[in-house]
Design an enzyme around this catalytic site. Structure first.
Site, PDB file in Angstrom:
ATOM      1  N   ASP A 168      33.406-125.869 -35.986  1.00 32.33           N
ATOM      2  CA  ASP A 168      33.432-125.557 -34.561  1.00 32.33           C
ATOM      3  C   ASP A 168      34.818-125.523 -33.927  1.00 32.33           C
ATOM      4  OD1 ASP A 168      30.797-125.834 -35.224  1.00 32.33           O
ATOM      5  OD2 ASP A 168      30.269-127.111 -33.547  1.00 32.33           O
ATOM      6  N   GLU A 397      28.154-138.023 -40.937  1.00 32.12           N
ATOM      7  CA  GLU A 397      28.382-136.618 -40.630  1.00 32.12           C
ATOM      8  C   GLU A 397      29.712-136.140 -41.217  1.00 32.12           C
ATOM      9  OE1 GLU A 397      28.280-133.751 -36.636  1.00 32.12           O
ATOM     10  OE2 GLU A 397      28.203-135.936 -36.434  1.00 32.12           O
TER      11      GLU A 397
END
Length: 442
Positions: A168, A397
């Site tokens: 991102d 994550e």
């Protein structure tokens, strides 16, 4: 934690994140279905429950748009509409002709789904063949959309939002994002739910988020049509294109299995690979770089620049890529996965995601590429690093690239899923092309 215990813990994470036909990336932060997450998750399910792997992909493709795009997010109607931002009321897919009945986002993510479908098939070939026959037209339509609507005119496909890259807020997108005029008022009336669950120092800044929102709003005003003026952001991502080519290879194998013509897929894979070598690869730097909207290379070394290793590359290119990942910029070791960004780069940040932190999925992709090219020592080192990270910190994550400390949310599905694949005996690269690709450089 021994391998058997680690495998059981990984499977427990996937079971805990299973939600009526699909798996959420995280119960806390990501309560819906994400596109490339589901591909990696299906690869993990293939190792423990191939039936769930089939359902994972079928549920995602049930939300495919009429034009072939596979949406980045498929929203779960059982979840509160404001549980995640941007949610369904922001994307407004129901207002768009050709969008599915299920509410979704209007953008895509890296197309690694054919690779996942092939892995699921291999885990259960008898049932998997019927599954491949059902999914093949949808996988083909996904690729056709990208090659038709997102072509850059020079053999590669573009992304039209940083989120489409899956990486991102990578530094590779900074210069292109800076072209987007968006003030703090763009976020007025919106609440970022990510900051409820994760330290703000680990997430994109408010300024970047305002630009992300402005890009979507402009695309939405054009009905998510890929037309003149619709895109405030355009870039060519080497990871995205490499995975499209890799998935074309997988589609060729799938076509062989179900009795469809396979050579067109091999030819498309070779053409994308050749364009990557011509346009994104810098021989002097020994790295694949992103391109901005003008076609100029973006001088930021990111982990995605190693992902073309999943393709058939000349030996000298492989040697240069391996030298780059074992040198000081990426410092391949057996304790922490590859950083997402150059450790010596000007935008390096140990905590803000995709600007330094290490991820299991990108390291897994690079490992698969190393295996393809017979670089077994480096592949084994990278495998050891991924397993060490999850043993020490759990299925996080992402991880601090210096210390290995877990970052982001816990019990993250693709970290667990790819751990199951890493632990599987004799886990081969997927797909395994039966021969050298048409048009491969010498």
């Amino acid at each position: 934690m021994r391998d058997l215990e680690l495998g059981r813990a990984a499977a427990a994470v996937l079971r805990g994140n299973w939600e009526r036909g699909h798996t959420v990336p995280s119960r806390r932060l990501y309560p819906h279905q994400w596109s490339w997450d589901s591909a990696f998750i299906a690869i993990g399910w293939a190792r423990t429950s191939p039936g769930r792997g089939r359902l994972e992909l079928e549920s995602l493709f049930a939300a495919q748009w009429a034009d072939g795009r596979v949406p980045q997010i498929v929203f779960n109607p059982a979840v509160a509409r404001d549980a995640y931002f941007p949610g369904p009321d922001f994307w407004r897919s129901r207002e768009v002709p050709g969008a599915p009945h299920r509410e979704t986002s209007g953008i895509v993510q890296p197309p690694v789904h054919a690779v996942a479908a092939l892995a699921v098939h291999r885990a259960s070939p008898t049932l998997g063949r019927r599954f491949l026959r059902r999914l093949y037209p949808a996988l083909q339509a996904e690729h056709d959309y990208l090659l038709r609507e997102r072509s850059d005119g020079h053999g590669l496909v573009t992304i039209v939002h940083p989120w489409e890259s899956g990486q991102d807020n990578s530094p590779a997108w900074d210069a292109e994002l800076a072209r987007v005029d968006a003030g703090a008022e763009v976020l007025a009336g919106h609440r970022r739910r990510d900051l409820d669950h994760v330290d703000p120092t680990e997430r994109p800044t408010a300024a970047d988020y305002a630009r992300y929102v402005a890009i979507v709003e402009n695309y939405r005003e054009h009905g998510y049509r890929d037309e003149e003026g619709a895109h405030l952001f355009r870039a060519v991502d080497p990871l995205f294109n490499a995975l499209l080519a890799w998935s074309e290879e997988a589609l060729a194998e799938i076509a062989d299995i179900i009795g469809k013509p396979s050579e067109p897929h091999r030819e498309r894979a070779a053409a994308i690979r050749d364009a990557l070598l011509t346009r994104c690869y810098d021989p002097a730097a020994g790295h694949f770089f992103a391109l901005d909207r003008t076609g100029a290379r973006v001088a930021e070394r990111c982990v995605g620049g190693f992902v073309p290793l999943v393709l058939d590359l000349p030996s000298d290119v492989v040697d240069r890529l391996v030298a780059g990942m074992t040198g000081p910029r990426f410092a391949l070791n057996d304790r922490v996965p590859l950083p997402s960004y150059d450790l010596t780069g000007p935008a390096f940040d140990t905590t803000r995601y995709w600007r330094g932190p290490a991820w299991i999925n990108t390291s897994w992709l690079v490992m698969r590429g190393l295996q393809r090219h017979g670089r077994h020592d480096e592949a084994a080192t990278l495998r050891a690093a991924m397993l060490h990270a999850v043993r020490q910190e759990g299925f996080r994550e992402y991880f601090d690239p210096a210390t290995g400390a877990g970052r982001g949310v816990s019990d993250f599905s693709w970290s667990a899923a790819l751990t199951l694949d890493l632990l599987a005996p004799g886990s081969p690269p997927a797909p395994t092309p039966p021969r050298r690709l048409t048009g491969a450089p010498n």
